[in-house]
Scaffold this motif. Structure first.
Motif, PDB file in Angstrom:
ATOM      1  N   UNK A 203       8.213  -9.100  -6.031  1.00 46.40           N
ATOM      2  CA  UNK A 203       8.904  -8.044  -6.924  1.00 46.40           C
ATOM      3  C   UNK A 203       7.901  -7.076  -7.161  1.00 46.40           C
ATOM      4  N   UNK A 204       7.724  -6.478  -8.380  1.00 50.13           N
ATOM      5  CA  UNK A 204       7.089  -5.292  -8.992  1.00 50.13           C
ATOM      6  C   UNK A 204       5.561  -5.715  -8.783  1.00 50.13           C
ATOM      7  N   UNK A 205       5.101  -6.795  -8.418  1.00 46.13           N
ATOM      8  CA  UNK A 205       3.647  -7.441  -8.398  1.00 46.13           C
ATOM      9  C   UNK A 205       3.506  -7.533  -6.965  1.00 46.13           C
ATOM     10  N   UNK A 206       4.270  -7.241  -6.195  1.00 42.73           N
ATOM     11  CA  UNK A 206       3.924  -7.459  -4.810  1.00 42.73           C
ATOM     12  C   UNK A 206       2.859  -6.330  -4.001  1.00 42.73           C
ATOM     13  N   UNK A 207       2.098  -6.989  -3.434  1.00 40.58           N
ATOM     14  CA  UNK A 207       1.096  -5.963  -2.566  1.00 40.58           C
ATOM     15  C   UNK A 207       0.743  -6.611  -0.996  1.00 40.58           C
ATOM     16  N   UNK A 208       0.937  -6.149   0.060  1.00 41.31           N
ATOM     17  CA  UNK A 208       0.848  -6.170   1.298  1.00 41.31           C
ATOM     18  C   UNK A 208      -0.458  -5.918   1.637  1.00 41.31           C
ATOM     19  N   UNK A 209      -1.497  -6.730   1.983  1.00 38.07           N
ATOM     20  CA  UNK A 209      -2.824  -6.428   2.178  1.00 38.07           C
ATOM     21  C   UNK A 209      -3.271  -6.927   3.728  1.00 38.07           C
ATOM     22  N   UNK A 210      -3.695  -5.958   4.472  1.00 37.83           N
ATOM     23  CA  UNK A 210      -4.042  -6.160   5.968  1.00 37.83           C
ATOM     24  C   UNK A 210      -5.599  -5.639   6.209  1.00 37.83           C
ATOM     25  N   UNK A 211      -6.170  -6.540   7.104  1.00 34.50           N
ATOM     26  CA  UNK A 211      -7.564  -6.109   7.212  1.00 34.50           C
ATOM     27  C   UNK A 211      -7.473  -4.961   8.373  1.00 34.50           C
ATOM     28  N   UNK A 212      -7.828  -3.698   7.811  1.00 36.71           N
ATOM     29  CA  UNK A 212      -7.685  -2.411   8.608  1.00 36.71           C
ATOM     30  C   UNK A 212      -9.044  -2.563   9.633  1.00 36.71           C
ATOM     31  N   UNK A 213     -10.173  -2.779   9.282  1.00 36.21           N
ATOM     32  CA  UNK A 213     -11.399  -2.674  10.014  1.00 36.21           C
ATOM     33  C   UNK A 213     -12.457  -3.567   9.621  1.00 36.21           C
TER      34      UNK A 213
END
Length: 814
Positions: free
Chosen positions: A166-176
């Motif tokens: 919900x309001x606490x969601x974060x999508x985290x991706x290793x970019x480099x």
């Protein structure tokens, strides 16, 4: 009693018996190491008439070299040789000074045999993949209290994880990842460190967070900007703080490894790992008796074979019982009923039965008047294979005639500006051929202030369980220039803010338009297809919507192998037609001449199922076992299969090799690559050495000091020897993924060397005995011979018979 034992002692003290044993050992070892040569043609003088083969790898044996030299015939021969040496030495060679060399040689050989028995009887060898860092992401509560959500993943380019809801969601991706990032500020300026950039899509904004291993004080965020000269800016300069979301916690920790995987080229160490769907922990089941070198197939219908003439079924049945206490199916015995040394899973379409769902598959041949032709295979239910040549040729499955009528219409964009009374339809086919630098097309006249150009058109995208089409436009309006995605479902249409990620735009509501004054409707019609095959709605019916060179499309019925004339001398022929095709997936047995010689068991497959019923599946080999997609190392994979058990329940299975616990977990601190002049060129010849700096966990839970190990400089710890085996080289992006600078993990070789010191002592004693026999013994014999001659001379001068010591007489005759 002595009379009964004497023949046995005479046999074991026979030199001829020893020669026979040595001859048998020579033949056995030659066959096991070098293999055999045998003729396959009567003309034995022709070079192609002889074939080299490893006898131990043939079907009756299926043995590695280690297993061949640990088999009972070899053990018996070595035991007989040791007994022969012992009895011969005791009975035939008196223990005297002159014979010490022989005793030492024989003792050294016996020590060498004893050390080899210990070494090969306890030998363990395998590999331990160790990742450089793991990423922990946490979200703190509103008041900055304890973490309300956490997640972990390995530091691998492209890895991603979602934390919170919900309001606490974060999508985290290793970019480099930069394994040699240079610190440019603070007391550590100039230091090289391991740096990870994370692309974070938070509840309020997108940003990049940089985290540096060992230097958490330098963690900072980078913000996206609308400035094309500086697309990202440091948060500390924009907001005065290094991070913009202080509730988001990110840390880099060691990714310790507590197990290692046994190598199959030492002893066959196959294993199956099982778990229930939804679980993450795998439980190991060892497979004893599984082959390694040859293909074993219970029925040729189970696989695709290159030539039926050379194929032959070879069934096997190897039981795989549950052995661990936490096995999820302790009462279910699995079995291996097939094995392929080198297989590749392939699929083909075959006609379905009368109950199969409609799924049109057509093989199409397109030719022109100049004799050129191209062949295609179109699959109506597969979004990736339903079109070809950029969508010019396509196939669709319909359930009613209204859908067919819709395909007769050309794809169209309809622009509306209600405030100015503008409604303008525009055909897409010609506009879609323009590139991003194409001229702007006016909407409602050149002075309206509105213009567009088409960037791309994509039809039948699978989104949210539906198939939608989208036209991606660049719009120029009084509100500025921006990009709009116009979907066939208008509720999905939206504008992209400058620098906004398309995936982030898809997640937010479609009500956000930069300029809501202009409306864009996309009507896909027959899409970009100039030749569209339409299957249905009647069973077996196939028609063609022909738009090639025509203002208005026409529709004609198509029969298999009957060409249809199109414009400009083009002919379209459906060479194969399956209205309700089903896909058949089976392993393909790769011919031996097409196999990579150094692939080892990388392409192995096993047919596993439950004994007594249920399903059987061909499983792809996994060099390493990973619990989650976030734990997978680059260049490796996680593709478990699901079995149906006799009771109807499901069980996930994975085919790999056995793993054993390490005495203490090991962590990778850093990795060093020494290259020749010019750096790493992509070839192993440009590398001088690989060095892993590792730490071992102590009994108190802390990490020990750093220890350096390389290929020729192993580290001993906990009774095992650790050395460099593999590494993570740099790699370009694959299939649209993220490139990698490498050095994110290492693979350590793990083994023991029990009995080596006994073997070394045996060699030293034997060599010393040889030196004694060749150099000391002749000197002793010369001295004794001279003493005999001196006694003879004295006796002759004194007129008496010579008197010799017994050892002198024996030494002279020895």
């Amino acid at each position: 009693m002595r009379a009964a034992i004497r023949p046995v002692l005479d046999l074991f003290s026979s030199v001829r018996f020893g020669i026979v044993l040595l001859s048998l050992l020579f033949v056995y070892m030659s066959v096991g190491s070098a293999g055999i040569l045998y003729p396959i043609h009567p003309n034995v003088f022709h070079p192609d008439a002889w074939v080299h083969a490893q006898l131990r790898q043939w079907r009756p044996f299926e043995m590695t070299e280690f297993e061949w030299f640990h088999w009972w015939p070899f053990d018996v021969l070595m035991a007989l040789l040791a007994a022969n040496i012992t009895v011969t030495t005791l009975r035939r060679i008196p223990l005297r000074t002159v014979n010490l060399g022989v005793w030492m040689i024989h003792s050294g050989i016996l020590l060498l045999i004893l050390g080899s028995v210990i070494y090969f009887g306890t030998k363990v060898e395998g590999e331990a993949p160790v990742v450089r860092r793991a990423i922990t992401v946490g979200i703190a509560g509103k008041g900055g209290s304890e973490l309300v959500a956490t997640g972990t993943m390995l530091a691998m380019p492209g890895n991603r994880i979602t934390v919170g809801e919900g309001a606490d969601r974060s999508d985290v991706e290793v970019q480099s990842i930069d394994p040699t990032w240079e610190l440019r500020s603070g007391e550590d300026v100039g230091t090289r460190a391991y740096s990870v950039n994370l692309l974070i899509a938070g509840p309020e904004r997108r940003f990049i967070r940089q985290v540096i291993a060992g230097y958490p004080q330098y963690t900072e965020d980078l913000l996206f900007s609308e400035d094309p000269q500086q697309p990202v800016k440091r948060a500390v300069k924009e907001t005065g703080k290094p991070t913009v979301d202080e509730r988001l916690f990110v840390a880099l920790d060691y990714g310790p490894q507590d197990s290692f995987y046994l190598k199959n080229d030492l002893v066959k160490s196959w294993a199956v790992y099982v778990r229930r769907p939804g679980e993450t922990k795998w439980v190991q089941r060892r497979i004893d008796g599984m082959p390694l070198y040859n293909d074993w197939v219970p029925d040729l219908d189970e696989v695709f074979v290159p030539t039926q003439e050379s194929a032959e079924a070879h069934p096997i049945r190897v039981a795989i019982p549950a052995t661990e206490q936490d096995d999820p199916a302790p009462g279910v015995a699995l079995e291996a009923t097939g094995y392929l040394r080198y297989g590749q899973l392939r699929a083909r379409w075959i006609p379905g039965g009368p109950d199969a769902a409609p799924n049109a598959v057509a093989a199409v041949d397109v030719s022109d008047s100049e004799g050129r032709s191209a062949q295609y295979r179109l699959v109506a239910r597969d979004p990736q294979k339903r079109s070809a040549d950029g969508g010019v040729l396509a196939i669709r499955q319909v359930s009613d005639e209204e859908q067919v009528a819709g395909f007769l219409a050309q794809p169209t964009l309809v622009f509306r500006v209600p405030s100015k009374g503008i409604e303008q339809p525009e055909p897409v086919k010609d506009a879609a051929l323009a590139d991003a630098s194409a001229p702007w097309r006016p909407v409602g006249g050149p002075d309206s202030g509105y213009a567009y150009r088409v960037v791309a058109v994509q039809d039948d995208l699978p989104i949210g369980g539906r198939e939608l089409s989208v036209a991606i436009l660049e719009l120029r309006t009084p509100a500025g220039e921006f990009r709009r995605w116009a979907f066939s479902d208008g509720a999905m249409s939206r504008d992209l803010r400058p620098g906004e990620d398309p995936m982030a735009a898809m997640k937010r509501g479609g009500e956000s338009f930069i300029d809501p004054a202009i409306e864009v409707e996309y009507r896909p019609g027959n899409g970009l297809a100039l030749a569209l095959l339409v299957a249905g709605p009647e069973q077996g019916r196939l028609r063609l919507v022909d738009s090639l060179g025509r203002k208005d499309a026409r529709i004609v019925d198509v029969a298999p192998r009957q060409p249809v004339e199109l414009a400009a001398g083009v002919k379209l022929t459906v060479t194969e037609w399956m209205p309700n095709a089903v896909q058949e997936s089976k392993p393909y047995v790769v011919p031996p001449e097409q196999r990579q010689r150094d692939a080892r068991e990388l392409f192995a497959m096993a047919r596993i199922g439950a004994a007594g019923g249920g399903s059987h599946e061909w499983l792809q080999y996994h060099p390493y076992v990973f619990d989650r997609p976030q734990d997978v190392l680059r260049r490796y994979w996680l593709s478990p299969s699901t079995l149906t058990l006799p009771d109807g329940s499901k069980l996930e299975v994975l085919f790999s090799r056995q793993r054993e616990r390490l005495p203490q977990p090991v962590a990778l601190d850093s990795f060093e690559l020494a290259t020749h002049v010019g750096g790493f060129s992509g070839q192993s010849s440009s590398i001088r050495n690989y060095t892993s700096i590792v730490r071992f966990r102590e009994a108190d839970g802390t990490w020990g000091g750093p220890e350096r190990l390389s290929v020729n400089e192993p580290v001993e710890h906990g009774g095992l020897s650790f050395f460099q085996s593999q590494w993570d080289p740099p790699e370009e992006s694959r299939q649209g993924g993220i490139a990698s600078a490498g050095l994110n993990y290492t693979v350590l070789g793990v083994g023991n060397r029990n009995g080596v010191w006994i073997q070394l002592a045996g060699c030293v004693v034997a060599v010393a005995g040889m030196a004694y026999a060749f150099y000391v013994k002749p000197a002793i014999k010369r001295r004794h011979r001279q003493a005999v001659l001196d006694e003879i001379a004295r006796a002759k001068a004194e007129g008496r018979a010579p008197v010799f010591a017994k050892h002198l007489s024996e030494s002279v005759h020895a």
